[in-house]
Design a protein around this motif. Structure first.
Motif, PDB file in Angstrom:
ATOM      1  N   TRP A  31      17.811  22.715  37.886  1.00  0.00           N
ATOM      2  CA  TRP A  31      17.550  21.375  38.387  1.00  0.00           C
ATOM      3  C   TRP A  31      16.554  20.629  37.503  1.00  0.00           C
ATOM      4  CZ3 TRP A  31      12.707  19.733  39.821  1.00  0.00           C
ATOM      5  CH2 TRP A  31      11.728  20.703  40.026  1.00  0.00           C
ATOM      6  N   VAL A  32      15.614  21.382  36.892  1.00  0.00           N
ATOM      7  CA  VAL A  32      14.674  20.731  35.971  1.00  0.00           C
ATOM      8  C   VAL A  32      15.408  20.217  34.737  1.00  0.00           C
ATOM      9  CG1 VAL A  32      12.630  21.083  34.527  1.00  0.00           C
ATOM     10  CG2 VAL A  32      12.755  22.155  36.785  1.00  0.00           C
ATOM     11  N   SER A  33      16.285  21.050  34.200  1.00  0.00           N
ATOM     12  CA  SER A  33      17.065  20.637  33.035  1.00  0.00           C
ATOM     13  C   SER A  33      17.971  19.463  33.365  1.00  0.00           C
ATOM     14  CB  SER A  33      17.896  21.816  32.520  1.00  0.00           C
ATOM     15  OG  SER A  33      18.686  21.436  31.419  1.00  0.00           O
ATOM     16  N   THR A  34      18.556  19.467  34.546  1.00  0.00           N
ATOM     17  CA  THR A  34      19.435  18.371  34.950  1.00  0.00           C
ATOM     18  C   THR A  34      18.680  17.058  35.068  1.00  0.00           C
ATOM     19  OG1 THR A  34      20.886  19.920  36.129  1.00  0.00           O
ATOM     20  CG2 THR A  34      21.038  17.581  36.720  1.00  0.00           C
ATOM     21  N   LEU A  35      17.490  17.096  35.715  1.00  0.00           N
ATOM     22  CA  LEU A  35      16.693  15.880  35.857  1.00  0.00           C
ATOM     23  C   LEU A  35      16.237  15.355  34.499  1.00  0.00           C
ATOM     24  CD1 LEU A  35      14.474  16.642  39.006  1.00  0.00           C
ATOM     25  CD2 LEU A  35      16.433  15.096  38.837  1.00  0.00           C
ATOM     26  N   THR A  36      15.834  16.273  33.613  1.00  0.00           N
ATOM     27  CA  THR A  36      15.405  15.859  32.271  1.00  0.00           C
ATOM     28  C   THR A  36      16.548  15.218  31.506  1.00  0.00           C
ATOM     29  OG1 THR A  36      13.792  17.674  32.230  1.00  0.00           O
ATOM     30  CG2 THR A  36      14.349  16.639  30.136  1.00  0.00           C
ATOM     31  N   THR A  37      17.733  15.822  31.586  1.00  0.00           N
ATOM     32  CA  THR A  37      18.895  15.273  30.900  1.00  0.00           C
ATOM     33  C   THR A  37      19.247  13.889  31.421  1.00  0.00           C
ATOM     34  OG1 THR A  37      19.769  17.493  30.504  1.00  0.00           O
ATOM     35  CG2 THR A  37      21.323  15.661  30.364  1.00  0.00           C
ATOM     36  N   LEU A  38      19.246  13.723  32.747  1.00  0.00           N
ATOM     37  CA  LEU A  38      19.580  12.422  33.326  1.00  0.00           C
ATOM     38  C   LEU A  38      18.543  11.366  32.963  1.00  0.00           C
ATOM     39  CD1 LEU A  38      20.839  13.537  36.863  1.00  0.00           C
ATOM     40  CD2 LEU A  38      22.215  12.824  34.889  1.00  0.00           C
ATOM     41  N   ALA A  39      17.246  11.768  32.940  1.00  0.00           N
ATOM     42  CA  ALA A  39      16.196  10.818  32.575  1.00  0.00           C
ATOM     43  C   ALA A  39      16.342  10.368  31.120  1.00  0.00           C
ATOM     44  CB  ALA A  39      14.824  11.443  32.807  1.00  0.00           C
ATOM     45  N   LEU A  40      16.638  11.322  30.228  1.00  0.00           N
ATOM     46  CA  LEU A  40      16.823  10.967  28.817  1.00  0.00           C
ATOM     47  C   LEU A  40      18.061  10.101  28.621  1.00  0.00           C
ATOM     48  CD1 LEU A  40      15.877  14.340  27.072  1.00  0.00           C
ATOM     49  CD2 LEU A  40      14.558  12.222  27.112  1.00  0.00           C
ATOM     50  N   LEU A  41      19.123  10.373  29.361  1.00  0.00           N
ATOM     51  CA  LEU A  41      20.315   9.546  29.262  1.00  0.00           C
ATOM     52  C   LEU A  41      20.044   8.126  29.745  1.00  0.00           C
ATOM     53  CD1 LEU A  41      23.153  11.970  30.458  1.00  0.00           C
ATOM     54  CD2 LEU A  41      22.836  11.032  28.159  1.00  0.00           C
ATOM     55  N   ALA A  42      19.289   7.997  30.849  1.00  0.00           N
ATOM     56  CA  ALA A  42      18.947   6.664  31.350  1.00  0.00           C
ATOM     57  C   ALA A  42      18.092   5.902  30.337  1.00  0.00           C
ATOM     58  CB  ALA A  42      18.208   6.790  32.689  1.00  0.00           C
ATOM     59  N   TRP A  43      17.136   6.592  29.722  1.00  0.00           N
ATOM     60  CA  TRP A  43      16.298   5.929  28.712  1.00  0.00           C
ATOM     61  C   TRP A  43      17.133   5.519  27.505  1.00  0.00           C
ATOM     62  CZ3 TRP A  43      15.246   7.362  23.642  1.00  0.00           C
ATOM     63  CH2 TRP A  43      14.255   6.612  23.003  1.00  0.00           C
ATOM     64  N   ALA A  44      18.070   6.378  27.080  1.00  0.00           N
ATOM     65  CA  ALA A  44      18.919   6.057  25.934  1.00  0.00           C
ATOM     66  C   ALA A  44      19.796   4.844  26.231  1.00  0.00           C
ATOM     67  CB  ALA A  44      19.775   7.257  25.560  1.00  0.00           C
TER      68      ALA A  44
END
Length: 366
Positions: A31-44
């Motif tokens: 879940w930590v990896s998923t949240l980090t991935t989604l946050a980076l995608l939103a920033w991108a």
């Protein structure tokens, strides 16, 4: 006899390879990896449109200083690279002779790439290195075969960066192995001298070593016997790199089990044979990431030679833009250009390190 019971076929296990499996494992593994991935995608998604607008859509590509001034703040000026790429990549090398560093750099890069391929790992590779280095310096220096002589003070840009990096690594690696072996020696004098050299060199920054090699070292030599500044800088970088590499190699030596040494001794191998055939192959294979990290640092730290008025890639950029008021405002684009060069080289070295690690792991698993 009772007939054998037929066991129904089981379904094949799910594949652990492929892009889909890699994405699920690396980007959505927890879940930590998923949240980090989604946050980076939103920033991108938020930053990418503006970045592409500045980098590409509104950028000025032609060497037109007036158009670049008009586009400042709205689009990048890649025309500065169009205008100044020769000076950035080749430094102050004479314009009419710039085919020589281009050819020399191409030969050196081809040799480095070939040296990383297993099918070229033969005894002829050493001869190829000797020949390519002879051709490289003949082209860069001149004075032979009708080539005009160009002093080392006018060498610069990418050829100088690659030359210093490769030669420093070639000189530093054997010395680092000897220092690491010496620091583990049972002879107190050798162990003490090696430890003193390593700790003394690692205790000062590289810029101090370059300063001493360039300005202080000639004071201890007879008049007229001072070696070329490029040779002094090369030796300074090589000695500095050897001290750091020695500690990495020593860590690998300590990882080899004592039983390996005892087994080699039991079959009659000498100390040098044990180190060459048993210890060093395992030790160096165990510290490939650390070695490659040091190689990448050597490549990037070559930018410090501007302190002695040698203009490698970063120094050539400053030389190309600092003295030109028309193009000086577009220093950011120049730094992005050489950053891309540094990134490509460092990424290639990192990927090659990963390939060597995988081959070493497969060799140990056999």
């Amino acid at each position: 006899m009772q007939p054998c019971e037929t066991i129904p076929a089981r379904p094949a296990p799910p594949s652990s390879g492929g892009l889909r499996a890699w994405v699920r494992r690396e980007l959505f593994g927890s879940w930590v990896s998923t949240l980090t991935t989604l946050a980076l995608l939103a920033w991108a998604l938020w930053a990418l449109p503006g970045a592409l607008d500045w980098l590409l859509w509104r950028a000025v590509w032609q060497a037109d200083a007036d158009a670049c001034q008009a586009a400042r703040g709205m689009g990048a000026c890649w025309g500065v690279i169009t205008e100044k790429h020769r000076l950035i990549l080749l430094g102050r090398y004479p314009l009419e002779e710039q085919w020589r560093p281009v050819l020399a750099t191409g030969l050196l890069l081809a040799l480095v790439i070939a040296s990383g391929m297993r099918r070229f790992w033969t005894r002829w590779l050493v001869l190829a290195w000797v020949l390519v280095w002879a051709v490289f310096f003949a082209l860069m220096r001149g004075g032979v075969a009708g080539l005009a002589e160009v002093p080392t003070e006018r060498w610069g840009g990418l050829p100088l960066t690659l030359m210093l990096t490769t030669l420093s690594i070639v000189l530093a690696c054997p010395l680092a192995v000897l220092l690491a072996l010496g620091r583990r020696s049972r002879m107190p004098a050798i162990r003490g001298l090696c430890a003193l050299f390593i700790e003394l060199v690692r205790g000062v920054p590289l810029i101090s070593v370059l300063f001493m090699a360039s300005f202080l070292f000639p004071l201890f030599l007879p008049v007229g016997a001072t070696p070329d500044v490029l040779i002094r800088v090369l030796l300074g970088i090589a000695l500095f790199a050897a001290a750091y590499l020695a500690e990495t190699v020593r860590a690998g030596l300590q990882s080899v089990p004592q039983g390996q040494l005892e087994a080699a001794n039991s079959i009659g191998l000498s100390w040098w044979q044990t180190q060459r055939l048993v210890v060093l192959p395992q030790a160096l294979g165990a510290v490939v990431p650390g070695l490659m990290n040091s190689f990448i640092s050597i490549f990037k730290d070559s930018s410090l030679i501007t302190i002695v008025s040698l203009y490698e890639l970063t120094g050539s950029l400053g030389l190309a833009l600092s003295g030109d008021p028309e193009w000086r405002p577009f220093m950011v684009e120049g730094y992005l250009f050489i950053t891309a060069i540094y990134f490509v080289v460092c990424a290639a070295m990192s990927r090659y390190s990963l390939w060597v690690e995988q081959r070493h792991a497969r060799g140990l698993a056999r």
